[in-house]
Design a protein around this motif. Sequence first.
Motif, PDB file in Angstrom:
ATOM      1  N   ARG A 155      -6.252   0.337   7.441  1.00  0.00           N
ATOM      2  CA  ARG A 155      -7.139   0.763   8.535  1.00  0.00           C
ATOM      3  C   ARG A 155      -8.469  -0.001   8.516  1.00  0.00           C
ATOM      4  N   GLU A 156      -9.068  -0.087   7.337  1.00  0.00           N
ATOM      5  CA  GLU A 156     -10.407  -0.703   7.244  1.00  0.00           C
ATOM      6  C   GLU A 156     -10.350  -2.203   7.526  1.00  0.00           C
ATOM      7  N   VAL A 157      -9.330  -2.868   7.012  1.00  0.00           N
ATOM      8  CA  VAL A 157      -9.191  -4.311   7.247  1.00  0.00           C
ATOM      9  C   VAL A 157      -8.962  -4.580   8.731  1.00  0.00           C
ATOM     10  N   LYS A 158      -8.167  -3.723   9.382  1.00  0.00           N
ATOM     11  CA  LYS A 158      -7.914  -3.889  10.820  1.00  0.00           C
ATOM     12  C   LYS A 158      -9.189  -3.642  11.631  1.00  0.00           C
ATOM     13  N   GLU A 159      -9.898  -2.560  11.317  1.00  0.00           N
ATOM     14  CA  GLU A 159     -11.101  -2.204  12.078  1.00  0.00           C
ATOM     15  C   GLU A 159     -12.213  -3.236  11.898  1.00  0.00           C
ATOM     16  N   ARG A 160     -12.409  -3.689  10.682  1.00  0.00           N
ATOM     17  CA  ARG A 160     -13.564  -4.549  10.402  1.00  0.00           C
ATOM     18  C   ARG A 160     -13.283  -6.032  10.616  1.00  0.00           C
ATOM     19  N   TYR A 161     -12.039  -6.447  10.374  1.00  0.00           N
ATOM     20  CA  TYR A 161     -11.742  -7.886  10.421  1.00  0.00           C
ATOM     21  C   TYR A 161     -10.625  -8.261  11.389  1.00  0.00           C
ATOM     22  N   GLY A 162      -9.992  -7.279  12.002  1.00  0.00           N
ATOM     23  CA  GLY A 162      -8.928  -7.575  12.956  1.00  0.00           C
ATOM     24  C   GLY A 162      -7.672  -8.139  12.327  1.00  0.00           C
ATOM     25  N   LEU A 163      -7.464  -7.877  11.039  1.00  0.00           N
ATOM     26  CA  LEU A 163      -6.314  -8.415  10.316  1.00  0.00           C
ATOM     27  C   LEU A 163      -5.297  -7.316  10.035  1.00  0.00           C
ATOM     28  N   ASP A 164      -4.018  -7.698   9.980  1.00  0.00           N
ATOM     29  CA  ASP A 164      -2.957  -6.782   9.559  1.00  0.00           C
ATOM     30  C   ASP A 164      -2.656  -7.027   8.085  1.00  0.00           C
ATOM     31  N   ILE A 165      -2.625  -5.953   7.290  1.00  0.00           N
ATOM     32  CA  ILE A 165      -2.224  -6.151   5.895  1.00  0.00           C
ATOM     33  C   ILE A 165      -0.702  -6.138   5.797  1.00  0.00           C
ATOM     34  N   VAL A 166      -0.185  -7.002   4.916  1.00  0.00           N
ATOM     35  CA  VAL A 166       1.246  -7.043   4.619  1.00  0.00           C
ATOM     36  C   VAL A 166       1.367  -7.021   3.092  1.00  0.00           C
ATOM     37  N   VAL A 167       1.979  -5.958   2.588  1.00  0.00           N
ATOM     38  CA  VAL A 167       2.043  -5.727   1.145  1.00  0.00           C
ATOM     39  C   VAL A 167       3.239  -6.473   0.558  1.00  0.00           C
ATOM     40  N   HIS A 168       2.993  -7.177  -0.521  1.00  0.00           N
ATOM     41  CA  HIS A 168       3.923  -8.141  -1.105  1.00  0.00           C
ATOM     42  C   HIS A 168       4.591  -7.550  -2.354  1.00  0.00           C
ATOM     43  N   PRO A 169       5.850  -7.073  -2.255  1.00  0.00           N
ATOM     44  CA  PRO A 169       6.573  -6.692  -3.470  1.00  0.00           C
ATOM     45  C   PRO A 169       6.634  -7.894  -4.429  1.00  0.00           C
ATOM     46  N   HIS A 170       6.408  -7.648  -5.698  1.00  0.00           N
ATOM     47  CA  HIS A 170       6.198  -8.752  -6.647  1.00  0.00           C
ATOM     48  C   HIS A 170       6.728  -8.352  -8.016  1.00  0.00           C
ATOM     49  N   ALA A 171       7.368  -9.287  -8.690  1.00  0.00           N
ATOM     50  CA  ALA A 171       7.837  -9.046 -10.055  1.00  0.00           C
ATOM     51  C   ALA A 171       6.678  -8.622 -10.956  1.00  0.00           C
ATOM     52  N   ASP A 172       6.970  -7.746 -11.891  1.00  0.00           N
ATOM     53  CA  ASP A 172       5.996  -7.241 -12.870  1.00  0.00           C
ATOM     54  C   ASP A 172       4.837  -6.484 -12.224  1.00  0.00           C
TER      55      ASP A 172
END
Length: 300
Positions: free
Chosen positions: A147-164
């Motif tokens: 929410r905050e990244v979208k409101e303040r910077y207009g960006l969509d977060i995409v969460v990256h599944p990652h080993a370890d």
Amino acid sequence: MTTSLDRIRVGSAPDSWGVWFPEDPVQVPWERFLDEVSEAGYRWIELGPYGYLPTDPARLTDEIVKRDLKVSAGTVFTGLHRGPSVWESTWEHVSQVAALTQAMDAKHLVVIPSFWRDDKTAEILEPAELTAEQWGHLARGMERLGREVKERYGLDIVVHPHADTHIDTEAHVEQFLDATDSDVVNLCLDTGHYAYCGGDSVKLIETYGERIGYLHLKQVDPAILADVVENGVPFGPAVQRGVMCEPPSGVPELGPVLTAAQGLGVELFAIVEQDMYPCEPDRPLPIAVRTRQFLRSCGA
């Protein structure tokens, strides 16, 4: 005849040049990365570790424009499962990266969960499994971040599944997706990391297609992976053994993944990342050229 994957925007990243850290004497200089990624035929890049590329927006714009490049995303690391106490320090890091990402006209911020096992030293930092309370912190924290990244910077977060990390296996990825709001949290599906952790990328795209907001393309070497799994080898040393390999020699097959992604009917970035830290400076460019040619043969 190869189907044109006209919704897939192919790019590459500093990771494919052996870059894991903002500064490290074994890594190629950033100027060389930009020169070579352009020479290899890519037009989109990620920022990589914050501070590797110039962080002054005007200078970075000059450098990428003169090489006919554009930025698709920035990347941040987070430990939001630790609860509200880490929010301020997390936001300080995120806001730096998000501001530069926004200034580069990119629309995505790739969010990588923190490692439970150190990627350089292999030291065990915390348990590999989260408690129910920590899962709650992780889900609510990611939603707040989205929410905050979208409101303040207009960006969509995409969460990256990652080993370890705590978002790795099919079960953990599904648990995370089911616990988060699709309006503010979606996924960067890394085909190599997902295969490394036993997941099926095509199945994930077909099952949770509306949550796939971004792709990282990489493959794993099945023989090396089998040894890594059998012997509990940490991710960093596994990379040094060559567990992430040059397409099309590994798994998953990227053609079916890209076809499934095209079938979602939305425009998606597909950024090549072949983990190779550390690597000889002359190694990445020929691999990048061949990989770009291979992806063209798939229609991308």
